[in-house]
Design a protein around this motif. Structure first.
Motif, PDB file in Angstrom:
ATOM      1  N   THR A 115      13.731  13.286  -3.991  1.00 23.29           N
ATOM      2  CA  THR A 115      13.880  14.735  -4.078  1.00 23.29           C
ATOM      3  C   THR A 115      13.793  15.149  -5.529  1.00 23.29           C
ATOM      4  OG1 THR A 115      15.361  14.635  -2.203  1.00 23.29           O
ATOM      5  CG2 THR A 115      15.288  16.712  -3.432  1.00 23.29           C
ATOM      6  N   SER A 116      12.943  16.114  -5.803  1.00 22.31           N
ATOM      7  CA  SER A 116      12.825  16.599  -7.177  1.00 22.31           C
ATOM      8  C   SER A 116      13.946  17.560  -7.475  1.00 22.31           C
ATOM      9  CB  SER A 116      11.482  17.297  -7.359  1.00 22.31           C
ATOM     10  OG  SER A 116      11.424  18.403  -6.510  1.00 22.31           O
ATOM     11  N   LEU A 117      14.236  17.694  -8.759  1.00 21.34           N
ATOM     12  CA  LEU A 117      15.301  18.612  -9.182  1.00 21.34           C
ATOM     13  C   LEU A 117      14.750  20.023  -9.172  1.00 21.34           C
ATOM     14  CD1 LEU A 117      16.775  16.549 -12.146  1.00 21.34           C
ATOM     15  CD2 LEU A 117      17.620  16.745  -9.820  1.00 21.34           C
ATOM     16  N   CYS A 169       7.153  20.817 -19.134  1.00 20.23           N
ATOM     17  CA  CYS A 169       7.683  20.760 -20.504  1.00 20.23           C
ATOM     18  C   CYS A 169       6.719  21.416 -21.484  1.00 20.23           C
ATOM     19  CB  CYS A 169       7.933  19.304 -20.910  1.00 20.23           C
ATOM     20  SG  CYS A 169       9.292  18.505 -20.023  1.00 20.23           S
ATOM     21  N   ARG A 170       5.426  21.149 -21.300  1.00 17.77           N
ATOM     22  CA  ARG A 170       4.440  21.746 -22.207  1.00 17.77           C
ATOM     23  C   ARG A 170       4.424  23.269 -22.068  1.00 17.77           C
ATOM     24  NH1 ARG A 170      -0.275  23.480 -21.060  1.00 17.77           N
ATOM     25  NH2 ARG A 170      -0.272  22.415 -19.034  1.00 17.77           N
ATOM     26  N   VAL A 171       4.469  23.761 -20.812  1.00 15.59           N
ATOM     27  CA  VAL A 171       4.470  25.216 -20.591  1.00 15.59           C
ATOM     28  C   VAL A 171       5.732  25.842 -21.174  1.00 15.59           C
ATOM     29  CG1 VAL A 171       4.523  27.006 -18.812  1.00 15.59           C
ATOM     30  CG2 VAL A 171       2.981  25.063 -18.571  1.00 15.59           C
ATOM     31  N   ILE A 172       6.876  25.159 -20.998  1.00 15.10           N
ATOM     32  CA  ILE A 172       8.129  25.677 -21.553  1.00 15.10           C
ATOM     33  C   ILE A 172       8.037  25.786 -23.069  1.00 15.10           C
ATOM     34  CG2 ILE A 172      10.570  25.126 -21.927  1.00 15.10           C
ATOM     35  CD1 ILE A 172      10.617  23.959 -19.103  1.00 15.10           C
ATOM     36  N   PRO A 211       7.329  24.594 -12.392  1.00 14.10           N
ATOM     37  CA  PRO A 211       6.536  24.349 -11.186  1.00 14.10           C
ATOM     38  C   PRO A 211       7.416  23.934 -10.026  1.00 14.10           C
ATOM     39  CG  PRO A 211       6.389  22.495 -12.672  1.00 14.10           C
ATOM     40  CD  PRO A 211       7.184  23.563 -13.397  1.00 14.10           C
ATOM     41  N   ILE A 212       7.014  24.326  -8.839  1.00 10.27           N
ATOM     42  CA  ILE A 212       7.775  23.974  -7.644  1.00 10.27           C
ATOM     43  C   ILE A 212       7.293  22.614  -7.166  1.00 10.27           C
ATOM     44  CG2 ILE A 212       8.279  24.624  -5.278  1.00 10.27           C
ATOM     45  CD1 ILE A 212       7.817  27.514  -6.084  1.00 10.27           C
ATOM     46  N   ALA A 244       0.832  -1.213   0.000  1.00 10.62           N
ATOM     47  CA  ALA A 244       0.000   0.000   0.000  1.00 10.62           C
ATOM     48  C   ALA A 244       0.858   1.251   0.000  1.00 10.62           C
ATOM     49  CB  ALA A 244      -0.933  -0.015   1.210  1.00 10.62           C
ATOM     50  N   MET A 245       1.961   1.221   0.774  1.00  6.55           N
ATOM     51  CA  MET A 245       2.856   2.373   0.810  1.00  6.55           C
ATOM     52  C   MET A 245       3.505   2.601  -0.550  1.00  6.55           C
ATOM     53  SD  MET A 245       3.951   4.735   2.860  1.00  6.55           S
ATOM     54  CE  MET A 245       3.720   4.096   4.513  1.00  6.55           C
ATOM     55  N   MET A 246       3.922   1.514  -1.208  1.00  9.16           N
ATOM     56  CA  MET A 246       4.531   1.656  -2.528  1.00  9.16           C
ATOM     57  C   MET A 246       3.533   2.157  -3.550  1.00  9.16           C
ATOM     58  SD  MET A 246       7.678   1.072  -2.268  1.00  9.16           S
ATOM     59  CE  MET A 246       8.003   1.092  -4.028  1.00  9.16           C
ATOM     60  N   VAL A 247       2.288   1.711  -3.428  1.00 12.41           N
ATOM     61  CA  VAL A 247       1.248   2.215  -4.335  1.00 12.41           C
ATOM     62  C   VAL A 247       1.056   3.713  -4.136  1.00 12.41           C
ATOM     63  CG1 VAL A 247      -1.212   2.112  -4.884  1.00 12.41           C
ATOM     64  CG2 VAL A 247       0.086   0.004  -4.586  1.00 12.41           C
ATOM     65  N   GLY A 248       1.036   4.134  -2.860  1.00 16.52           N
ATOM     66  CA  GLY A 248       0.937   5.577  -2.600  1.00 16.52           C
ATOM     67  C   GLY A 248       2.131   6.335  -3.158  1.00 16.52           C
ATOM     68  N   THR A 249       3.316   5.718  -3.025  1.00 17.43           N
ATOM     69  CA  THR A 249       4.519   6.341  -3.597  1.00 17.43           C
ATOM     70  C   THR A 249       4.404   6.460  -5.112  1.00 17.43           C
ATOM     71  OG1 THR A 249       5.866   5.435  -1.809  1.00 17.43           O
ATOM     72  CG2 THR A 249       7.015   6.155  -3.790  1.00 17.43           C
ATOM     73  N   ASN A 250       3.910   5.388  -5.732  1.00 16.82           N
ATOM     74  CA  ASN A 250       3.721   5.427  -7.185  1.00 16.82           C
ATOM     75  C   ASN A 250       2.751   6.530  -7.585  1.00 16.82           C
ATOM     76  OD1 ASN A 250       5.439   3.269  -7.444  1.00 16.82           O
ATOM     77  ND2 ASN A 250       3.805   1.741  -7.504  1.00 16.82           N
ATOM     78  N   ASP A 251       1.713   6.700  -6.748  1.00 19.51           N
ATOM     79  CA  ASP A 251       0.743   7.758  -7.028  1.00 19.51           C
ATOM     80  C   ASP A 251       1.403   9.126  -6.981  1.00 19.51           C
ATOM     81  OD1 ASP A 251      -1.563   9.084  -7.514  1.00 19.51           O
ATOM     82  OD2 ASP A 251      -2.418   8.830  -5.514  1.00 19.51           O
ATOM     83  N   ARG A 252       2.229   9.348  -5.942  1.00 21.07           N
ATOM     84  CA  ARG A 252       2.913  10.640  -5.841  1.00 21.07           C
ATOM     85  C   ARG A 252       3.939  10.821  -6.957  1.00 21.07           C
ATOM     86  NH1 ARG A 252       2.221   9.304  -0.326  1.00 21.07           N
ATOM     87  NH2 ARG A 252       4.209   8.182  -0.239  1.00 21.07           N
ATOM     88  N   MET A 253       4.651   9.738  -7.281  1.00 21.29           N
ATOM     89  CA  MET A 253       5.607   9.820  -8.377  1.00 21.29           C
ATOM     90  C   MET A 253       4.908  10.126  -9.698  1.00 21.29           C
ATOM     91  SD  MET A 253       8.667   9.446  -7.192  1.00 21.29           S
ATOM     92  CE  MET A 253       9.626   8.964  -8.622  1.00 21.29           C
ATOM     93  N   GLN A 254       3.732   9.516  -9.885  1.00 18.80           N
ATOM     94  CA  GLN A 254       2.957   9.816 -11.092  1.00 18.80           C
ATOM     95  C   GLN A 254       2.545  11.275 -11.123  1.00 18.80           C
ATOM     96  OE1 GLN A 254       2.416   7.649 -13.576  1.00 18.80           O
ATOM     97  NE2 GLN A 254       1.456   9.281 -14.750  1.00 18.80           N
ATOM     98  N   GLY A 255       2.203  11.811  -9.944  1.00 15.40           N
ATOM     99  CA  GLY A 255       1.862  13.241  -9.883  1.00 15.40           C
ATOM    100  C   GLY A 255       3.052  14.109 -10.247  1.00 15.40           C
ATOM    101  N   ILE A 256       4.250  13.736  -9.763  1.00 15.43           N
ATOM    102  CA  ILE A 256       5.461  14.501 -10.110  1.00 15.43           C
ATOM    103  C   ILE A 256       5.725  14.420 -11.607  1.00 15.43           C
ATOM    104  CG2 ILE A 256       7.959  14.583  -9.798  1.00 15.43           C
ATOM    105  CD1 ILE A 256       7.564  13.742  -6.924  1.00 15.43           C
ATOM    106  N   ILE A 257       5.571  13.208 -12.172  1.00 20.50           N
ATOM    107  CA  ILE A 257       5.781  13.054 -13.620  1.00 20.50           C
ATOM    108  C   ILE A 257       4.803  13.927 -14.392  1.00 20.50           C
ATOM    109  CG2 ILE A 257       5.593  11.411 -15.526  1.00 20.50           C
ATOM    110  CD1 ILE A 257       6.661   9.270 -13.625  1.00 20.50           C
ATOM    111  N   SER A 258       3.541  13.961 -13.933  1.00 23.03           N
ATOM    112  CA  SER A 258       2.548  14.810 -14.598  1.00 23.03           C
ATOM    113  C   SER A 258       2.946  16.281 -14.512  1.00 23.03           C
ATOM    114  CB  SER A 258       1.170  14.586 -13.970  1.00 23.03           C
ATOM    115  OG  SER A 258       0.761  13.237 -14.102  1.00 23.03           O
ATOM    116  N   GLN A 259       3.450  16.694 -13.327  1.00 26.59           N
ATOM    117  CA  GLN A 259       3.898  18.079 -13.189  1.00 26.59           C
ATOM    118  C   GLN A 259       5.075  18.381 -14.110  1.00 26.59           C
ATOM    119  OE1 GLN A 259       4.705  18.628  -9.026  1.00 26.59           O
ATOM    120  NE2 GLN A 259       2.552  18.919  -8.485  1.00 26.59           N
TER     121      GLN A 259
END
Length: 348
Positions: free
Chosen positions: A346-348, A184-187, A327-328, A164-179
């Motif tokens: 940690t995000s870049l 990239c699209r905004v740039i 985006p931050i 369950a924790m890894m699934v939540g992590t995947n969800d957050r990682m997917q959110g970061i990827i979407s951001q």
């Protein structure tokens, strides 16, 4: 009947569908309990299988990988497949009437050291399952042991929580990827807009240069026409004077042929006056030295060339634009239970 039974197997639990059977939008079927387990990451039958099925909180069909969008009711909002349920009932009735009940026994693994002993306890010290003989006489006689059933439930709970924790992590990682994809699209959009504005400004600069070049060329052309017209006017005057001189010369030649002295003398006096007048060109204008020179229209673009080379973006807005385009993405800490090491994303 065997082929029919294969069609009634749930792809999650690999058993025959249990009621109620839900039908997915892709027309494939699942047990409602299995669908709920996949979506909620409850009691899992296959860790890797469930991890692949649940990515970023999205529920995908295990048969065709089609994404299933659930409403607020979750899997309970999916329609039941009553036809499949009726077929299952008919199949079970037919099977019970034709086949005797088969009693299946779960096979318990045997101890490798004491081959006749079943593995029925868990060595807490070494973290491995073992048998009673190993605890009494074997390698684990001095170790702390516990019933295998209690350790089984504890480890299963820990594993479920970890999934369950890894699934939540995947969800957050997917959110970061979407951001990041949105960044990239905004740039790209901002880059296209800035390029358009830049090209417009350069086009405006080109237009100004073309207008200035046309204006300066017109000044040169105007003076050229003025000087050429003046020279051509002088040419006509000198031509007219030359024509008159030629006539006087022709008259003088004819007078020279006169044999009668009195007639000759009568014609000589006015002819000499005309010759004197024709020989004098003082009344005609003369072109000044250097009149044809056009060097005063020379230009020196040294300063302008340096200014063009120094064209660059305004540095004061650089940091502001960079901060508005990216985006931050905040950092987050994932703590995995069961004494697993901490993983810091940690995000870049």
């Amino acid at each position: 009947m065997d082929n029919l039974e294969k069609q009634l197997i749930c792809p999650i639990c690999l058993e025959m569908f249990t009621k109620p059977v839900v039908i997915l939008p892709c027309q494939h079927n699942l047990c409602r309990k299995c669908a709920n387990d996949v979506f909620q990451v409850g009691l899992c039958y296959n860790i890797l299988f469930i991890w692949l099925l649940v990515i970023g909180g999205r529920f995908r069909c295990p048969t065709c990988r089609h994404e299933v969008v659930l409403d607020r009711h979750g899997v309970y909002g999916l329609q039941r497949n009553l036809l499949v349920e009726n077929i299952i009932d008919m199949f079970k009735q037919e099977s019970s009437s034709t086949k005797p009940e088969q009693v299946t026994k779960e096979e318990t693994p045997m101890c490798e050291v004491h081959q006749e002993e079943k593995i029925n306890i868990y060595c807490v010290t070494h973290g491995v399952p073992t048998c009673s003989m190993c605890k009494v006489f074997g390698a684990h006689k001095d170790c702390e042991v516990a019933p295998i059933s209690s350790i089984y439930q504890t480890k299963k709970t820990e594993l479920s929580d970890g999934i369950a924790m890894m699934v939540g992590t995947n969800d957050r990682m997917q959110g970061i990827i979407s951001q990041l994809e949105d960044a990239c699209r905004v740039i790209e959009e901002n880059s296209c807009r800035q390029k358009t504005q830049l090209c417009e400004k350069f086009d405006h600069l080109y237009t100004m240069l073309e207008d200035k070049k046309r204006e300066m060329c017109q000044k040169v052309t105007a003076e050229q026409e003025e000087k050429v017209n003046y020279i051509r006017g002088l040419t006509r005057k000198y031509g007219d004077h030359l024509e008159e001189s030629c006539k006087v010369v022709e008259t003088g030649i004819q007078t020279m042929e006169e044999q009668e002295m009195a007639v000759f003398l009568q014609a000589t006096k006015p002819l000499l006056l005309k010759i004197a007048e024709a020989s004098s060109i003082a009344h005609l204008e003369k072109v000044e030295r250097g009149y044809e020179n056009m060097d005063h229209f020379s230009v020196d673009f040294k300063r302008e060339r340096q200014a063009l080379r120094s064209i660059d973006f305004i540095q004061g807005k650089k940091e502001k634009k960079k901060s508005s385009n990216y985006p931050i993405i905040t950092s987050f800490l994932l703590l995995v239970p069961c004494s697993s090491p901490c993983i810091l994303f940690t995000s870049l």
